[in-house]
Design a protein around this motif. Structure first.
Motif, PDB file in Angstrom:
ATOM      1  N   ILE A  78       0.863  -1.419   0.115  1.00  0.00           N
ATOM      2  CA  ILE A  78      -0.039   0.195   0.048  1.00  0.00           C
ATOM      3  C   ILE A  78       0.818   1.346   0.140  1.00  0.00           C
ATOM      4  O   ILE A  78       1.748   1.424   0.849  1.00  0.00           O
ATOM      5  N   LYS A  79       0.742   1.903  -0.995  1.00  0.00           N
ATOM      6  CA  LYS A  79       1.505   3.078  -1.181  1.00  0.00           C
ATOM      7  C   LYS A  79       0.633   4.414  -0.460  1.00  0.00           C
ATOM      8  O   LYS A  79      -0.434   4.629  -0.657  1.00  0.00           O
ATOM      9  N   LEU A  80       1.501   5.383  -0.046  1.00  0.00           N
ATOM     10  CA  LEU A  80       0.570   6.561   0.601  1.00  0.00           C
ATOM     11  C   LEU A  80      -0.077   7.305  -0.642  1.00  0.00           C
ATOM     12  O   LEU A  80      -1.273   7.995  -0.453  1.00  0.00           O
ATOM     13  N   THR A 130       5.718   3.268   0.990  1.00  0.00           N
ATOM     14  CA  THR A 130       4.593   2.409   1.356  1.00  0.00           C
ATOM     15  C   THR A 130       4.267   2.649   2.876  1.00  0.00           C
ATOM     16  O   THR A 130       4.699   3.250   3.739  1.00  0.00           O
ATOM     17  N   LEU A 131       3.094   1.968   3.296  1.00  0.00           N
ATOM     18  CA  LEU A 131       2.497   2.259   4.350  1.00  0.00           C
ATOM     19  C   LEU A 131       3.690   1.536   5.488  1.00  0.00           C
ATOM     20  O   LEU A 131       3.935   1.940   6.449  1.00  0.00           O
ATOM     21  N   MET A 132       4.101   0.543   5.185  1.00  0.00           N
ATOM     22  CA  MET A 132       5.259  -0.075   5.999  1.00  0.00           C
ATOM     23  C   MET A 132       6.461   0.845   6.228  1.00  0.00           C
ATOM     24  O   MET A 132       6.766   0.933   7.237  1.00  0.00           O
ATOM     25  N   ASP A 133       6.851   1.569   5.158  1.00  0.00           N
ATOM     26  CA  ASP A 133       7.985   2.446   5.283  1.00  0.00           C
ATOM     27  C   ASP A 133       7.641   3.570   6.252  1.00  0.00           C
ATOM     28  O   ASP A 133       8.498   3.816   6.915  1.00  0.00           O
ATOM     29  N   ALA A 134       6.511   3.956   6.030  1.00  0.00           N
ATOM     30  CA  ALA A 134       5.958   5.218   7.191  1.00  0.00           C
ATOM     31  C   ALA A 134       5.728   4.661   8.625  1.00  0.00           C
ATOM     32  O   ALA A 134       6.372   5.318   9.258  1.00  0.00           O
ATOM     33  N   ALA A 135       5.395   3.230   8.475  1.00  0.00           N
ATOM     34  CA  ALA A 135       5.263   2.749  10.084  1.00  0.00           C
ATOM     35  C   ALA A 135       6.804   2.811  10.616  1.00  0.00           C
ATOM     36  O   ALA A 135       6.886   2.801  11.731  1.00  0.00           O
ATOM     37  N   GLU A 136       7.395   1.953   9.728  1.00  0.00           N
ATOM     38  CA  GLU A 136       8.768   1.754  10.280  1.00  0.00           C
ATOM     39  C   GLU A 136       9.616   3.208  10.672  1.00  0.00           C
ATOM     40  O   GLU A 136      10.127   3.369  11.587  1.00  0.00           O
TER      41      GLU A 136
END
Length: 146
Positions: A78-80, A130-136
């Motif tokens: 999922i991309k922002l 990605t949502l993962m990048d943002a969360a990390e």
């Protein structure tokens, strides 16, 4: 820039992503009431926007006592920009920052050329994050709360 609704939706998606990585929440639906309360967002305002993300296939929803929402796919998929497109649309990346309807490459306003490159940089940032990048990234900084 981004609307308050869009910022809240991104924050909620990061929050849901982070919770879903915890063992006790893995694969489970997360109450929208919990998300709204923990993020300090109006439940009705948030639920309306999360429903848009459900319709777009970014979230799944379930009603009932164990209901709520969960990610419809992996956070790395999922991309922002996907969230932004659903909540705010893509006009921000194609319209004049000053609001002139007739502004274009052929008929530029006074800041058109300055804004065009910045707008493209911002678009690339959201497209490539990605949502993962943002969360990390949020987890790296103790003083930043979703």
């Amino acid at each position: 820039m981004l609307s308050a609704a869009c910022k809240d939706a991104i924050r909620a998606m990061i929050y849901i992503s982070n919770l879903s990585r915890k063992k006790e929440h893995a694969g489970k639906f997360i109450s929208i009431h919990k998300v709204a309360k923990d993020l300090g967002i109006s439940f009705y305002f948030l639920s309306k926007n999360l429903q848009k993300l459900v319709k777009a296939g970014l979230l799944e929803s379930h009603r009932g006592p164990t209901g709520g929402v969960k990610l419809a796919r992996e956070p790395s998929k999922i991309k922002l920009i996907d969230i932004i497109a659903v909540i705010d649309g893509m006009d921000f990346f194609s319209t004049c920052i000053l609001g002139f309807e007739e502004c274009s490459d052929e008929n530029p306003c006074t800041v058109h050329n300055l804004w065009a490159s910045k707008r493209q940089e911002i678009y690339e940032l959201f497209k490539n994050t990605t949502l993962m990048d943002a969360a990390e990234n949020i987890e790296k900084f103790e003083n930043i709360k979703v």
